[in-house]
Write a protein that holds these residues in place. Structure first.
Motif, PDB file in Angstrom:
ATOM      1  N   VAL A  68      -8.103  18.696  10.728  1.00 33.92           N
ATOM      2  CA  VAL A  68      -8.034  17.010  10.164  1.00 33.92           C
ATOM      3  C   VAL A  68      -7.163  17.204   8.687  1.00 33.92           C
ATOM      4  N   GLN A  69      -7.280  18.140   8.484  1.00 30.26           N
ATOM      5  CA  GLN A  69      -7.049  18.364   7.269  1.00 30.26           C
ATOM      6  C   GLN A  69      -5.541  18.272   7.206  1.00 30.26           C
ATOM      7  N   MET A  70      -4.697  19.081   7.800  1.00 30.78           N
ATOM      8  CA  MET A  70      -3.455  18.823   8.325  1.00 30.78           C
ATOM      9  C   MET A  70      -2.906  17.049   8.283  1.00 30.78           C
ATOM     10  N   ASP A  71      -3.920  16.295   9.455  1.00 25.65           N
ATOM     11  CA  ASP A  71      -3.578  14.847   9.614  1.00 25.65           C
ATOM     12  C   ASP A  71      -3.449  14.254   8.534  1.00 25.65           C
ATOM     13  N   ALA A  72      -4.277  14.549   7.120  1.00 17.52           N
ATOM     14  CA  ALA A  72      -5.067  14.071   6.552  1.00 17.52           C
ATOM     15  C   ALA A  72      -3.517  14.326   5.301  1.00 17.52           C
ATOM     16  N   TRP A  73      -2.702  15.455   5.270  1.00 19.46           N
ATOM     17  CA  TRP A  73      -2.064  15.590   4.797  1.00 19.46           C
ATOM     18  C   TRP A  73      -0.534  15.155   4.777  1.00 19.46           C
ATOM     19  N   TYR A  74      -0.077  15.159   6.588  1.00 19.39           N
ATOM     20  CA  TYR A  74       0.892  14.557   6.842  1.00 19.39           C
ATOM     21  C   TYR A  74       0.667  12.956   6.068  1.00 19.39           C
ATOM     22  N   VAL A  75       0.029  12.421   6.141  1.00 19.45           N
ATOM     23  CA  VAL A  75       0.033  11.039   6.132  1.00 19.45           C
ATOM     24  C   VAL A  75       0.201  11.125   4.661  1.00 19.45           C
ATOM     25  N   ARG A  76      -0.687  11.467   3.869  1.00 16.83           N
ATOM     26  CA  ARG A  76      -0.232  11.402   2.122  1.00 16.83           C
ATOM     27  C   ARG A  76       0.938  11.877   1.916  1.00 16.83           C
ATOM     28  N   ASN A  77       1.796  12.861   2.712  1.00 21.48           N
ATOM     29  CA  ASN A  77       3.207  13.643   2.328  1.00 21.48           C
ATOM     30  C   ASN A  77       4.284  12.865   3.053  1.00 21.48           C
ATOM     31  N   TRP A  78       3.817  11.941   3.960  1.00 20.61           N
ATOM     32  CA  TRP A  78       5.134  11.323   4.802  1.00 20.61           C
ATOM     33  C   TRP A  78       6.402  11.664   4.408  1.00 20.61           C
ATOM     34  N   SER A  79       7.496  11.977   5.160  1.00 13.32           N
ATOM     35  CA  SER A  79       9.196  11.057   4.646  1.00 13.32           C
ATOM     36  C   SER A  79       9.462  11.569   5.990  1.00 13.32           C
ATOM     37  N   LYS A  91       2.823   5.643  -2.208  1.00 18.34           N
ATOM     38  CA  LYS A  91       2.280   4.866  -1.147  1.00 18.34           C
ATOM     39  C   LYS A  91       2.886   5.518   0.130  1.00 18.34           C
ATOM     40  N   GLY A  92       4.057   5.901   0.061  1.00 16.69           N
ATOM     41  CA  GLY A  92       4.353   6.699   1.205  1.00 16.69           C
ATOM     42  C   GLY A  92       4.435   5.598   2.617  1.00 16.69           C
ATOM     43  N   LEU A  93       3.805   6.095   3.271  1.00 13.43           N
ATOM     44  CA  LEU A  93       4.188   5.150   4.621  1.00 13.43           C
ATOM     45  C   LEU A  93       3.417   3.472   4.338  1.00 13.43           C
ATOM     46  N   GLU A  94       2.308   3.402   3.588  1.00  9.08           N
ATOM     47  CA  GLU A  94       2.146   1.708   3.162  1.00  9.08           C
ATOM     48  C   GLU A  94       2.905   0.447   3.035  1.00  9.08           C
ATOM     49  N   GLN A  95       4.664   1.564   2.468  1.00  7.42           N
ATOM     50  CA  GLN A  95       5.358   0.782   2.198  1.00  7.42           C
ATOM     51  C   GLN A  95       6.452   0.124   3.495  1.00  7.42           C
ATOM     52  N   PRO A  96       6.553  -1.136   3.468  1.00  6.70           N
ATOM     53  CA  PRO A  96       7.158  -1.780   4.312  1.00  6.70           C
ATOM     54  C   PRO A  96       8.267  -1.072   5.053  1.00  6.70           C
ATOM     55  N   LEU A  97       9.110  -0.630   4.134  1.00  8.21           N
ATOM     56  CA  LEU A  97      10.495  -0.111   4.252  1.00  8.21           C
ATOM     57  C   LEU A  97      10.938   1.201   4.768  1.00  8.21           C
TER      58      LEU A  97
END
Length: 528
Positions: free
Chosen positions: A495-506, A321-327
């Motif tokens: 749009v594809q890049m924005d979705a990729w960034y959110v799915r794979n945030w670090s 869940k990546g960025l969905e986690q509070p930490l």
């Protein structure tokens, strides 16, 4: 697959005794006698398969330019660690000696010798960790390799500091931080230089056989092409694996010899991959270097946690869940505050000069435009005003009188030749200085340093269902779109890049994008 054979660059690997294509037709060579030519013709008619693929097994092909060359990394890393230690120690003791009357390095003293031994033990642990993570066996993309190096040496610095603190002896904190930070920079630079030299000498490129015919193969080809540091050069492609595997006598040695390949990249779609069980098993038996690109389209490639089961050929990939986690959100927010604060301090002279230049025409220095932010709320995205005061009216008149400009506006929501832009505004846009006030948006919690490009309400329809990804994060001052061509990239790709960034945030991705932003700004690529 849409990728044509002619579009793939032919072999860039110099043929050697281990990768030279086997002789298939001796009749094409003049020195052979007429009898040998007739014999070859008879064999080609009666044993077509044997004439194409020799029955005698070829020697196992493990090219040194895949495994052996990476061993030089170990020597480079050792040299970098030694250089960083003595350079940082000399610099730290020089500073301390000038301000605090402390002597320079003296290896004759037991205290200094103990420090050297501590550093030696921790450095051995660093080299061992690199070995365990495959740095000396597997080629890694640049930013993934750099991340592993920074993380490893960051942990080494913490361990080193704890050991020195626990020993209750005075030590240079400046030397501690500089030593490990400098070591990380030197290791990354030394490896990059080594790869560049090897590529220049044509000894780093690896002839790669791409197996697949579809979207997965296309994506895999574009991915390895975007990472020249890997050295994988696709020189041939196999579209029909089952037929090719049977014709080759179920031997990957024969397939690789026929295509002069030293490495195999399997990029099959779901059903084809499931039906390739026997070829992949044989590939492992023969020990030929290979990689498999599993079907991961529209799934996070970073946020999937692998789990395996003892004695079962099953792997579970679970999304964390990546960025969905509070930490993770807290970490990103802290990074934004620190980075924006430092950036404002550094660019404050430019900030003031730009504001004065914009105000010379009598209008306001700043312009706030309503954009969609976190959770779909709207906010005023700040910029230095780059347009005339009556910009909306000028745009309406221009679009009404120019059908081509109107089509471009409704397609991209931007104009290459915008009549509203002032001379100062054009410079600010090309140099991206017009976005400096967005640092204030970051401090106010409305934007992030890195994220999707902020969009207006009318653009939300262009995101379709992917607008859900956009609304999960704060829009960013910079992002994947800005470092990947900006206005030269289609809206669908953005749009594809924005979705990729959110799915794979670090956090490391944010650091990498920020590092890539500065060269893009200087080159002004895609800016208008």
């Amino acid at each position: 697959m849409t990728m044509h054979q002619s579009s793939i660059v032919r072999s860039q690997v110099r043929p050697t005794a281990s990768n030279r294509r086997p002789l298939a037709d001796k009749a094409s060579f003049k020195p052979y006698a007429e009898a040998e030519l007739n014999l070859e013709k008879i064999l080609s008619e009666t044993q077509a398969l044997e004439s194409e693929f020799p029955q005698a097994p070829l020697p196992l092909r493990v090219p040194s330019n895949i495994a052996g060359q990476l061993r030089w990394y170990m020597l480079l890393d050792v040299a970098a660690l030694v250089l960083a230690f003595f350079a940082s120690w000399w610099f730290a003791t020089l500073i301390n000696g000038h301000f605090f009357n402390r002597s320079l390095i003296n290896l004759a003293s037991s205290e200094d010798l103990q420090r050297v031994l501590q550093y030696f033990v921790i450095s051995c642990a660093v080299i061992f960790n690199f070995e365990r993570n495959g740095h000396y066996k597997l080629r890694k993309p640049f930013w993934l390799e750099a991340k592993n190096i920074v993380e490893t040496l960051g942990i080494a610095m913490l361990v080193d500091g704890f050991v020195q603190f626990a020993s209750k002896k005075d030590f240079s904190r400046l030397g501690l931080v500089l030593g490990w930070a400098f070591a990380a920079l030197v290791i990354i630079a030394a490896r990059a230089t080594f790869r560049a030299v090897m590529r220049y000498r044509h000894r780093w490129q690896v002839s790669t056989l791409l197996v697949g015919d579809g979207a997965m193969a296309e994506d895999a080809y574009l991915a390895i092409k975007s990472e020249p540091s890997l050295g994988y050069v696709v020189t041939a492609q196999v579209n029909d694996l089952p037929r090719t595997f049977e014709e080759a006598g179920k031997s990957w040695e024969n397939i690789c010899a026929r295509h002069n390949a030293d490495y195999v990249l399997i990029a099959l779609d779901g059903l084809e991959l499931a039906n390739a069980e026997e070829p992949i098993a044989q590939l492992m038996r023969e020990g030929i270097p290979f990689s498999v690109s599993p079907p991961m389209r529209h799934m996070p490639v970073l946020g999937m946690m692998p789990q395996y089961f003892f004695s079962h050929d099953v792997m579970l990939l679970t999304y964390n869940k990546g960025l969905e986690q509070p930490l993770q959100r807290f970490t990103k927010r802290c990074f934004d505050i620190v980075a924006a604060s430092l950036a404002l301090i550094l660019v404050s002279p430019l900030f003031l000069i730009a504001a004065l230049l914009v105000k010379r025409d009598g209008g306001p220095a700043f312009y706030g435009h309503k954009r969609i932010g976190f959770n779909g709320t709207t906010f005023s995205c700040l910029k230095f005003r780059s347009m005339v005061v009556n910009g909306d009216e000028a745009l309406r008149n221009h679009l009404a009188n120019n059908p081509e400009a109107s089509a471009e506006w409704h397609r991209e929501w931007k104009l290459r030749k915008d009549p509203r832009v002032t001379r100062v505004g054009a410079f600010l846009r090309r140099s991206s200085l017009d976005e400096l006030p967005q640092l204030l948006n970051v401090l106010r919690g409305e934007m992030s340093m890195v994220g999707p490009r902020p969009i207006v309400v009318a653009e939300a329809d262009k995101y379709h269902s992917d607008i859900a990804y956009y609304c999960r994060v704060r829009p960013g001052i910079t992002g994947l779109w800005q470092v990947s061509g900006r206005n030269d990239v289609s809206y669908a790709k953005r749009v594809q890049m924005d979705a990729w960034y959110v799915r794979n945030w670090s956090l490391w991705h944010d650091v990498a994008i920020l590092c890539k932003t500065f060269p893009v700004i200087l080159s002004r690529a895609g800016a208008y």
